[in-house]
Enzyme design. Sequence first.
Site: not given
Lengths: 160, 185
Positions: B155-157
């Site tokens: 989850p780089c968001h």
Amino acid sequence: MTIVNSTALPPFQRVFDEHAQAVLTFLVGAVGASEAEDCFQETMVSALRAYPRLGDASNLRAWLFTIARRKAIDAHRGRARRPTPVSDPDPGSAFDSHPDIDEGLWDHVRSLPSKQRKAVVLRFAGDRSYPEIAAAMSTTQDSARQSVHQGLKKLRRELR
Amino acid sequence: MTVDQALSERFLERAEARGLVDVAVATMDSPIGSLLLMATPKGLVRIAFESENRDEVFGEVAERLSPRILDAPRRLDPVRRELDKYFGGKLRDFDVPIDWSLAGTFARRVLRRTARIPYGSVASYGEVAVGVGTPRGYRAVGNALGSNPIPVVVPCHRVVRTGGAIGGYGGGLPRKRWLLDLEAG
């Protein structure tokens, strides 16, 4: 810095999608409808196995046809005796040796003596049984079988 | 023109049985557009948004992993199931095995750290930099996140700018915003 290989191989799926139908058509002509699928599957599996070692992606169709031709010849031999395992084709040399086999094989067939040519074409392009070939050529089954056999022997010698 | 479906499926079966499918491919629809999914025998290795150039995506995978890339959607069924649940708001933590092969050493550290940011929360680039032991390396962290080979699942968001600005996103800001909104409930 990333070094980008300009001749990167496309995903094998793309190779399959683009050339499978042509390979299958060739094999139906070369070994008959009943054996074509087996040859086809063996051709594609061998190709997939060798694929990462293929240095040159510029003529993938010729490369596949080279493998298909070998599988077709193995299938002919296999009728006479149990097939022997065939090692994976060497992608490099396989690629160089017969760049237009789809045209080439039938050129060789066309140049066979007439009786052999008729028998081979009826058997493999027409997928006819020996009784049918014998009837079509107004000869005996033994003689039809003999003509096919001699034709294949000659082809194998020429295509080696 | 290609051969009939049954023939292709039998080919895939043989290839799988012989262990020759190095990279399995599937696509799925999602609220943030079609997703291209790829897995090796080790696990999920790549997710690409439709905004990414397919030739480049495949080219990189062929070169860095293997060109034995075949459509094998069934192998990605577990990934698709989890993603469907996630997009439906019914899954908070992904459980599918990950293959980190496409991430370099530093990026891998950053991404593993990022994977520990809980669903629904965010961290700043600086915080992630501290987390991987390079407090001043937030720029390098940004680069590592930007090249995340497995967005959404990794989850780089959830990494945003200090002060609340949304920061960047490899898949474009509307997708990042959509994912953050989803997780905010």
